[in-house]
Design an enzyme around this catalytic site. Structure first.
Site, PDB file in Angstrom:
ATOM      1  CB  CYS A 100      -0.896  -0.009   1.238  1.00 56.82           C
ATOM      2  SG  CYS A 100      -1.956   1.431   1.424  1.00 56.82           S
ATOM      3  CB  CYS A 101       2.147   3.748  -1.970  1.00 60.24           C
ATOM      4  SG  CYS A 101       1.367   3.849  -3.593  1.00 60.24           S
ATOM      5  CB  ALA A 102       0.061   8.229  -1.104  1.00 61.86           C
TER       6      ALA A 102
END
Length: 377
Positions: A100-102
């Site tokens: 998961c990233c932004a």
């Protein structure tokens, strides 16, 4: 290592991910993670705070390609290998997790590709934290509109224990890591507001998934103000709580004092001791905790009354440290309850007189809630 036949796809089902409580390998920078994260998230960043800031500046000044090239130069060689090894270990420990990233874009894609080059196929969250966050807020707003009942009562009545014992209970104070009063802080720091809201959404989704086993389910929540320590309740939830029926727990002072003695003097002293290890440091921190709780309300007590209670508190602390006996704290706690906390709560409860649906002791309220709100099919 996952073979192609076993490869799990990327996911855009944010609601399911939150409800299931899957582990997220969150590759955002620590500063982003600290501002808000999902339950079950582990922060293993692609870039640290300084690297992220440098890449962001480069992007604004020179565009995406230059920023991408700078990122690869910054995360290179031994730095890259160390981070890859951390991601690899996390993938092995959490085989059902997701990257998961932004926004589910470049950072999680880069980490996914680097892992794939090492023979590890690991899916990512499409839309990233932003999508998860939006789904969490939407879920809280939606679920907050379902029926609920509040548990009220003076300090020490056992309200939190009741909430935690019921299948539809949501422990707001537990989620906030704060018990709501001037003595309410715990040894676990409060979460960032966004993280508190995310954990609340996850708790509501998880509990709601089990409502099918109940004939007439309602949320059961403690009667809270809009703030729990530094965390504030989401607006829709707060609005619904202001209109909800209240079950009031009425316990004798002696029983309330015993609950508070166990929670604030026995358990908290042991917690400080365990956290700090050193006996002297544990006692100092525990004493500071009690001193600060009383000092925070000195103006409301009046300085003369505060000084009197502070002296009694200090004597009780000395006795506890010397003998281990905790009942001496009643000398300052009982008048604090009767002269400050009880009148304050009764004043607030008077405003909700029309919403009171039931009154009784701890066991009577428990039985009433289970019969009327949580009856099993």
């Amino acid at each position: 290592m996952q073979k192609d036949a076993q490869r799990r796809p990327d996911s855009d089902d944010a609601l399911a991910l939150i409800t299931r409580g899957v582990t997220l390998i969150d590759v955002r920078a620590p500063v982003e993670f600290a501002q808000g994260a999902m339950p079950g998230a582990i922060n293993l960043p692609l870039m640290n705070n300084d690297e992220r800031a440098a890449v962001g500046t480069c992007y604004k000044q020179h565009g995406q390609q230059a920023a991408l090239a700078l990122g690869h130069r910054l995360v290179y060689g031994e730095v890259r290998e160390a981070r890859l090894n951390a991601w690899r270990l996390a993938c092995e420990r959490h085989p059902e997790g997701f990257l998961c990233c932004a926004r589910g874009g470049m950072r999680s894609y880069i980490v996914q590709q680097w892992l794939r080059e090492r023979g590890i196929d690991y899916p990512l969250v499409e839309g990233g934290y932003k999508r998860l966050r939006q789904e969490a807020m939407d879920a809280t707003d939606r679920l907050s509109r379902l029926p609920m009942v509040l548990i009220g009562g003076c300090t020490g009545s056992g309200k939190t224990q009741l909430v935690k014992a019921l299948p539809t209970g949501i422990d707001l104070e537990g989620l906030a890591h704060h018990r709501g009063s001037s003595f309410g802080r715990t040894l676990t720091p409060q979460r960032a507001q966004a993280s508190f809201e995310n954990h609340l959404a996850a708790a509501m989704l998880n509990h709601h998934a089990r409502w099918t086993t109940l004939s007439n389910p309602f949320w059961v929540l403690e009667d809270e103000g809009k703030m729990i320590g530094a965390n504030h309740l989401p607006a829709v939830l707060r609005e619904q709580m202001l209109q909800a029926p209240v079950a009031v727990v009425e316990e004798p002072l002696e029983r309330r004092l015993e609950r508070l003695r166990e929670e604030y003097f026995v358990q908290m002293q042991a917690a400080f001791q365990a956290a700090l290890g050193d006996e002297a440091a544990g006692w100092r921190a525990y004493g500071d905790y009690l001193h600060h709780g009383l000092y925070a309300i000195r103006r409301r007590l009046g300085l003369a009354r505060y000084a009197e209670l502070a002296a009694l508190q200090e004597a009780a602390l000395a006795r506890q440290q010397r003998t281990g006996e905790t009942h001496a704290h009643f000398a300052w706690l009982a008048p604090l309850l009767e002269g400050y906390y009880d009148p304050m709560y009764r004043y607030q409860l008077e405003k909700k007189a029309q919403q009171i649906a039931f009154r009784g002791d701890y066991h009577q309220v428990d039985a009433w809630l289970r019969h009327r709100y949580c009856a099993s099919r």
